[in-house]
Each structure stands twice: as structure tokens, then as C-alpha cells.
Design an enzyme around this catalytic site. Structure first.
Site, PDB file in Angstrom:
ATOM      1  CG  ASN A   6      -1.751   1.224   1.368  1.00  0.00           C
ATOM      2  OD1 ASN A   6      -1.887   1.994   0.416  1.00  0.00           O
ATOM      3  ND2 ASN A   6      -2.334   1.431   2.539  1.00  0.00           N
ATOM      4  CG  PHE A   7       2.946   2.507  -3.514  1.00  0.00           C
ATOM      5  CD1 PHE A   7       3.528   1.400  -2.922  1.00  0.00           C
ATOM      6  CD2 PHE A   7       3.229   2.755  -4.864  1.00  0.00           C
ATOM      7  CE1 PHE A   7       4.363   0.547  -3.652  1.00  0.00           C
ATOM      8  CE2 PHE A   7       4.054   1.919  -5.593  1.00  0.00           C
ATOM      9  CZ  PHE A   7       4.623   0.822  -4.995  1.00  0.00           C
ATOM     10  CE  LYS A   8      -0.003   3.337   4.784  1.00  0.00           C
ATOM     11  NZ  LYS A   8       0.071   3.504   6.239  1.00  0.00           N
ATOM     12  CG  HIS A  88      -5.936   1.975   5.291  1.00  0.00           C
ATOM     13  ND1 HIS A  88      -5.450   2.935   6.149  1.00  0.00           N
ATOM     14  CD2 HIS A  88      -4.942   1.080   5.115  1.00  0.00           C
ATOM     15  CE1 HIS A  88      -4.203   2.636   6.466  1.00  0.00           C
ATOM     16  NE2 HIS A  88      -3.865   1.514   5.854  1.00  0.00           N
ATOM     17  CD  GLU A  90      -2.769   5.615   6.808  1.00  0.00           C
ATOM     18  OE1 GLU A  90      -2.794   5.605   5.559  1.00  0.00           O
ATOM     19  OE2 GLU A  90      -1.807   5.181   7.468  1.00  0.00           O
ATOM     20  CD  GLU A 157      -3.528  -2.484   7.515  1.00  0.00           C
ATOM     21  OE1 GLU A 157      -2.409  -2.712   7.051  1.00  0.00           O
ATOM     22  OE2 GLU A 157      -4.206  -1.498   7.223  1.00  0.00           O
ATOM     23  N   GLY A 163       2.543   2.311  10.725  1.00  0.00           N
ATOM     24  CA  GLY A 163       3.504   3.391  10.511  1.00  0.00           C
ATOM     25  C   GLY A 163       4.254   3.813  11.771  1.00  0.00           C
ATOM     26  CB  SER A 194       5.253  -1.847  12.197  1.00  0.00           C
ATOM     27  OG  SER A 194       4.861  -0.507  12.437  1.00  0.00           O
TER      28      SER A 194
HETATM   29  C1  PEP Z   1      -0.879   0.195   6.282  1.00  0.00           C
HETATM   30  O1  PEP Z   1      -1.174   1.368   6.475  1.00  0.00           O
HETATM   31  O2  PEP Z   1      -1.627  -0.523   5.594  1.00  0.00           O
HETATM   32  C2  PEP Z   1       0.327  -0.316   6.922  1.00  0.00           C
HETATM   33  C3  PEP Z   1       0.343  -1.561   7.283  1.00  0.00           C
HETATM   34  O3  PEP Z   1       1.368   0.565   7.118  1.00  0.00           O
HETATM   35  P1  PEP Z   1       2.819   0.238   7.767  1.00  0.00           P
HETATM   36  O4  PEP Z   1       3.299  -1.031   7.149  1.00  0.00           O
HETATM   37  O5  PEP Z   1       3.655   1.427   7.395  1.00  0.00           O
HETATM   38  O6  PEP Z   1       2.588   0.101   9.228  1.00  0.00           O
END
Ligand code: PEP
Length: 231
Positions: A6-8, A88, A90, A157, A163, A194
Site C-alpha cells: 500500500n503506497f498511500k 483502511h 487512515e 491492522e 507506521g 509495521s
Molecule cells: C498500512 O497502512 O496498511 C500499513 C500496514 O502501514 P505500515 O506497514 O507502514 O505500518
């Protein structure tokens, strides 16, 4: 196993094309049986020649129409994209997507036949209340969601692990995925939060973990493919 990047709001159209070229080279030189997904930002969506699945991080639940700033199915169909991330944290937290809005989006893209990676996760204050509170919170995020949909993948998640560099512990992941499995007997369940080359092997060895959704550690193709090639 499933590996989803997931590049966001990272990477450009140019760097995404370079990334997918590098990914293709890696798949060719070190073939994998795993399913690989890449979710670039909307401006970098395209009809890429690749065996990886390219998906949208978000879209509006409409074919097209008067939805300023949004993209709909028509803009995804142009590139043959039929995979989407929904729910998600976010988007729930920063963009204010309610469970009702998330469920409406889910129903629309299910009807359109999309493969859906549906994200759920609890905040730290809920995790601090213990396993039972976590499971109750997560199950509420299935409200209005058809969990028997055949093209569904669920990503667990924990918000406090996204993050932050702090992944959930093996025990936390194991007990949560076990509880989710009771509701999702045949649905792949990914872990996200993470995930990185240093912890991928341990995370994928946990029962009921069918893959990972990766943010930060997916941005660099070397790091992402190191994880794909590690199991
Ligand atoms: C995500 O936002 O889907 C995610 C898992 O981010 P990170 O790996 O940076 O924690």
C-alpha cells in the site's frame, strides 16, 4: 500467501512504473507462488504489464458522475482495475469514513464484482482493554459487510501498529486472527502494521495469518521483494 503493498500518498506515476518494472524483473528472476498486490496512488494507476494485481486505494461508489475530486468505476475500468482497498483506518480516521459509508462502498464494489481487501483494526485504548474488547470492536467493523463474499480478503491492522515501527506481538496477532477465523472460515486474513523484512518470517508463521498488507516497508522494491522471497 498474499503480499500487498500500500503506497498511500507516496510514489509518483514515474516511480510507480519503475517500481513495477523492477518487481517484474524480480518475479522473473526469482519466481514466486505468492499473490502480489500493489496499490499505487490514483495518479499512478495504469494498465501495467505485470503478473502482480494492481488495485485502487480508494474510489467513489459510483460508475461516474458529479463527485468532484473522486474517481469511480469508469476510471478504474479504463485500466482493467477490479481490486480495491476499503475501510483502511487512515480513511476512517483522517477522512471521516463512517462504518455506514464503508459498508455502502463495500456493497457497491461487491456488486461491481471487485476483489476487496477490507481493513479493520482497533485503536490503542481498545487494545489496552484486552482481547475481548478488541474482538468486539473488530466485529463491529463487519456491520453491513457481507463476510461471505467470495472475493473478500480481510486485513487486520491495529491502528497503533500502523507506521509506528511497533508491530503487534505474536500473541496478539495469533489470538486476534484466531478469533477472526471463527467469523471468516474461508476468507484470507492478512496482518498489517509495521511489517518489515526483520519480522516477516515470524509474522507469516503465525496460525491463521494468510499474508500481509505493508505500508512503509513496501515503498522500496528491494525491501518489499525481500519479504515476498523470504517464505
Ligand atoms: C498500512 O497502512 O496498511 C500499513 C500496514 O502501514 P505500515 O506497514 O507502514 O505500518
Amino acid at each position: 500467501m498474499i503480499f500487498a503493498a500500500n503506497f498511500k500518498t507516496n510514489h509518483t506515476r514515474k516511480s510507480t512504473a519503475e517500481y513495477i518494472r523492477a518487481l517484474n524483473d524480480k518475479i522473473e528472476s526469482s519466481p514466486t507462488e505468492h499473490r502480489v498486490f500493489v496499490f499505487p496512488p490514483a495518479t499512478a494507476l495504469d494498465s501495467y504489464e505485470t503478473t502482480a494485481t494492481i488495485g485502487a486505494q480508494n474510489a467513489y461508489p459510483a460508475q461516474n458522475g458529479a463527485f468532484t475530486g473522486e474517481i469511480g468505476v469508469e476510471q478504474l475500468e479504463e485500466f482493467g482495475i477490479d481490486t480495491i482497498l476499503i475501510g483502511h483506518s487512515e480513511r476512517r480516521e483522517l477522512l471521516g469514513e463512517s462504518q455506514e459509508a464503508v459498508a455502502k462502498k463495500f456493497a457497491f464494489f461487491k456488486e461491481a464484482g471487485f476483489e476487496i481487501i477490507y481493513c479493520i483494526g482497533e485503536p490503542l485504548e481498545v487494545r489496552d482493554q484486552g482481547d475481548e474488547a478488541v474482538v468486539e470492536y473488530l466485529l463491529a467493523q463487519f456491520e453491513g459487510i457481507d463476510t461471505s463474499y467470495g472475493k473478500l480478503i480481510v486485513a487486520y491492522e491495529p491502528i497503533w501498529a500502523i507506521g509506528t515501527g511497533r508491530s503487534a506481538t505474536v500473541a496478539e496477532i495469533e489470538s486476534t486472527h484466531k478469533a477472526l477465523r471463527a467469523t471468516l472460515p474461508a476468507t484470507p486474513i492478512l496482518y498489517g502494521g509495521s511489517v518489515k523484512p526483520a519480522n516477516i518470517v515470524e509474522i507469516l508463521s503465525i496460525e491463521n495469518v494468510d499474508g500481509v498488507l505493508v505500508g512503509s516497508a513496501s515503498l522500496d522494491i528491494e525491501s518489499f521483494y525481500e519479504m515476498v522471497a523470504s517464505v
